[in-house]
Design an enzyme around this catalytic site. Structure first.
Site, mmCIF file in Angstrom:
data_model
loop_
_atom_site.group_PDB
_atom_site.id
_atom_site.type_symbol
_atom_site.label_atom_id
_atom_site.label_comp_id
_atom_site.label_asym_id
_atom_site.label_seq_id
_atom_site.Cartn_x
_atom_site.Cartn_y
_atom_site.Cartn_z
ATOM 1 N N LYS A 70 0.820 -1.228 0.000
ATOM 2 C CA LYS A 70 0.000 0.000 0.000
ATOM 3 C C LYS A 70 0.852 1.276 0.000
ATOM 4 C CE LYS A 70 -2.456 -0.469 3.781
ATOM 5 N NZ LYS A 70 -2.054 -1.798 4.270
ATOM 6 N N ARG A 89 -10.615 1.757 7.191
ATOM 7 C CA ARG A 89 -10.335 0.359 7.508
ATOM 8 C C ARG A 89 -11.511 -0.316 8.206
ATOM 9 N NH1 ARG A 89 -4.245 1.253 7.949
ATOM 10 N NH2 ARG A 89 -3.298 -0.800 8.038
ATOM 11 N N ARG A 98 10.650 -6.542 5.662
ATOM 12 C CA ARG A 98 10.532 -5.116 5.993
ATOM 13 C C ARG A 98 10.986 -4.874 7.438
ATOM 14 N NH1 ARG A 98 4.801 -2.250 5.277
ATOM 15 N NH2 ARG A 98 4.364 -3.156 7.313
ATOM 16 N N ARG A 107 10.268 -1.640 11.948
ATOM 17 C CA ARG A 107 8.974 -1.180 12.475
ATOM 18 C C ARG A 107 8.551 -2.019 13.672
ATOM 19 N NH1 ARG A 107 4.197 0.111 8.172
ATOM 20 N NH2 ARG A 107 3.008 -0.937 9.793
ATOM 21 N N ARG A 137 -2.390 -8.596 12.804
ATOM 22 C CA ARG A 137 -2.793 -7.564 11.835
ATOM 23 C C ARG A 137 -3.503 -8.201 10.642
ATOM 24 N NH1 ARG A 137 2.691 -5.309 10.937
ATOM 25 N NH2 ARG A 137 1.817 -4.002 9.314
HETATM 26 P P1 AMP Z 1 -0.245 0.989 8.212
HETATM 27 O O1 AMP Z 1 1.021 1.768 8.139
HETATM 28 O O2 AMP Z 1 -1.322 1.505 7.279
HETATM 29 O O3 AMP Z 1 -0.033 -0.493 8.096
HETATM 30 O O4 AMP Z 1 -0.832 1.236 9.692
HETATM 31 C C1 AMP Z 1 -0.097 0.822 10.837
HETATM 32 C C2 AMP Z 1 -1.030 0.687 12.023
HETATM 33 O O5 AMP Z 1 -1.628 1.952 12.334
HETATM 34 C C3 AMP Z 1 -2.217 -0.269 11.821
HETATM 35 O O6 AMP Z 1 -1.857 -1.620 12.054
HETATM 36 C C4 AMP Z 1 -3.183 0.264 12.870
HETATM 37 O O7 AMP Z 1 -2.800 -0.121 14.169
HETATM 38 C C5 AMP Z 1 -2.970 1.778 12.767
HETATM 39 N N1 AMP Z 1 -3.884 2.354 11.745
HETATM 40 C C6 AMP Z 1 -3.531 2.919 10.554
HETATM 41 N N2 AMP Z 1 -4.616 3.329 9.874
HETATM 42 C C7 AMP Z 1 -5.690 3.024 10.641
HETATM 43 C C8 AMP Z 1 -7.093 3.162 10.477
HETATM 44 N N3 AMP Z 1 -7.612 3.696 9.349
HETATM 45 N N4 AMP Z 1 -7.895 2.733 11.486
HETATM 46 C C9 AMP Z 1 -7.380 2.205 12.615
HETATM 47 N N5 AMP Z 1 -6.065 2.012 12.826
HETATM 48 C C10 AMP Z 1 -5.216 2.412 11.850
#
Ligand code: AMP
Length: 186
Positions: free
Chosen positions: A8, A83, A122, A128, A139
């Site tokens: 993404k 999400r 990663r 991370r 996740r």
């Molecule tokens: P990402 O970088 O998009 O994988 O997001 C990392 C983490 O941030 C996710 O695993 C969630 O814990 C949190 N997060 C990011 N976007 C959202 C969202 N739209 N709703 C809830 N939690 C989010």
């Protein structure tokens, strides 16, 4: 949209620069806040490290603030939002209040085995905190349970662009561009 590790972030950046709009990653916003130990960062750190979703009201307030900034006036790309179904309705209403709607929703599909390997790789490169094996598994479950069903909503709305996310970054990018260009209004 896409499962953790589907690409993404990488593809969002490419798509945003193709259309000259900002890429807004809720995950990046949270990570920046965690790194600089803001109140928001402290509030969400444990949730993110556990692989759970940040509550809708917190996430939606951040997106509303960000979309109100001037650089979003001519369009924007959301990476990792919405999400949950609550976030979908929030976004639809937020945009409708401004006479706007989503042009296209990209879904990146990658087979689950390949995803875990990508994420572990990663973790090695970027370090991370939420890229360890237990959190990755959690996740994936959260994505399958809460986010994957949203694809039906966008399919019905006629905005879904399904993209095969396997192969090289460039191959995926070109498939995505071809799909999204059909929806482009610019
Ligand atoms: P990402 O970088 O998009 O994988 O997001 C990392 C983490 O941030 C996710 O695993 C969630 O814990 C949190 N997060 C990011 N976007 C959202 C969202 N739209 N709703 C809830 N939690 C989010």
């Amino acid at each position: 949209m896409g499962a953790p590790g589907a690409g993404k972030g990488t593809q969002a950046t490419a798509l945003a620069s193709r259309y000259g709009v900002p890429a807004i990653s809720t995950g990046d916003i949270f990570r920046t806040n965690i790194a600089s130990r803001t109140e928001l960062g402290l509030q969400v750190q444990a949730i993110i490290e556990a692989g759970e979703y940040v509550p809708d009201d917190v996430t939606e307030a951040i997106v509303a603030d960000r979309l109100a900034e001037p650089d979003c006036a001519g369009g924007f790309l959301l990476d990792g939002f919405p999400r949950t179904m609550h976030q979908v309705h929030f976004l639809d209403e937020y945009l409708a209040a401004d006479g706007k709607e989503l042009d296209a929703v990209v879904s990146l599909h990658v087979n689950p085995e390949a995803l875990v390997n990508r994420l572990l790789e990663r973790a090695r490169i970027e370090g991370r905190v939420d890229d360890n094996e237990d959190t990755i598994r959690r996740r994936m479950e959260v994505y399958a349970g809460q986010t994957a069903p949203l694809l039906f909503h966008y399919e019905r709305a006629g905005t879904l662009v399904d993209v095969d996310g396997s192969g090289s970054v460039e191959d995926v990018r070109d498939r995505m561009f071809a799909g999204v260009d059909r929806y482009s209004k610019v």
